[in-house]
Design an enzyme around this catalytic site. Structure first.
Site, PDB file in Angstrom:
ATOM      1  CB  VAL A 152      -0.981  -0.013   1.191  1.00  0.00           C
ATOM      2  CG1 VAL A 152      -1.696   1.320   1.338  1.00  0.00           C
ATOM      3  CG2 VAL A 152      -1.985  -1.153   1.026  1.00  0.00           C
ATOM      4  CD  GLU A 153       2.678   3.754   3.856  1.00  0.00           C
ATOM      5  OE1 GLU A 153       2.886   4.727   3.107  1.00  0.00           O
ATOM      6  OE2 GLU A 153       2.122   3.874   4.957  1.00  0.00           O
ATOM      7  CB  SER A 154       6.602   1.961  -1.457  1.00  0.00           C
ATOM      8  OG  SER A 154       6.933   0.623  -1.122  1.00  0.00           O
TER       9      SER A 154
END
Length: 187
Positions: free
Chosen positions: A60-62
């Protein structure tokens, strides 16, 4: 007639192949890959965090891009804010580590991110959804929501999370977590 029989045979073969593909979950790894498995496994184990949670947060983050930097300045795979990274480095007494290494070295980024997740887990008595929310919105905000009853810390009531970004974040991480645990079974 021969033409029609050939089409039926081809249709049966196609349906059989399609059924085989859908019954075998291995093909789903193409859509839900996990990179840096060894680093995730090692640091998640060391910090008592479910590696699938770490993998879902990284997705989700990167999207597993180690050089990613957000508009807000978050760094690397786990999108760690510089102030948080500095605080963790001070707490863990990590010397000689630069923001450059946190940003570009997956192992270091995962080490700091999993340590911080463990810290949050201790604050929220292991409530995975509260930990995920705190990773995004900060522990003070999540403590406030839990204390004043705005959110009870469950996925089912995540629609009550006051910050839209955090609400969506918790739901996306939970989605990837579920997919990863169903596809990979073990880490």
């Amino acid at each position: 007639m021969k033409w029609l029989r050939k089409k039926r045979v081809l249709l049966v073969l196609f349906l059989g192949f399609t059924l085989l593909v859908f019954l075998n979950t291995q093909w789903l790894t193409l859509f839900y890959p996990i990179y840096y498995k060894e680093e995730i496994r090692y640091h998640a184990g060391k910090n008592h965090i479910d590696p699938f949670v770490v993998a879902a947060i990284i997705q989700v983050e990167s999207k597993y891009k180690p050089d990613k930097e957000s508009r807000k300045g978050a760094l690397g795979l786990m999108q760690i804010m510089p102030d948080t990274a500095k605080w963790v480095m001070d707490k863990k007494k990590l010397k000689g580590i630069t923001f450059e290494s946190i940003s570009h070295e997956p192992n270091m980024n995962i080490e700091i991110g999993t340590w911080y997740l463990n810290y949050l887990s201790e604050q929220f008595d292991g409530n995975m959804f509260a930990v995920i929310a705190a990773y995004n919105a900060g522990p003070a905000n999540v403590k406030s929501w839990l204390k004043n009853g705005r959110w009870d810390g469950s996925l089912e009531t995540s629609k009550n999370i006051p910050f839209g970004e955090t609400r969506h974040y918790v739901q996306r991480v939970a989605h990837y977590y579920k997919q990863y645990t169903q596809i990979y079974k073990a880490f």
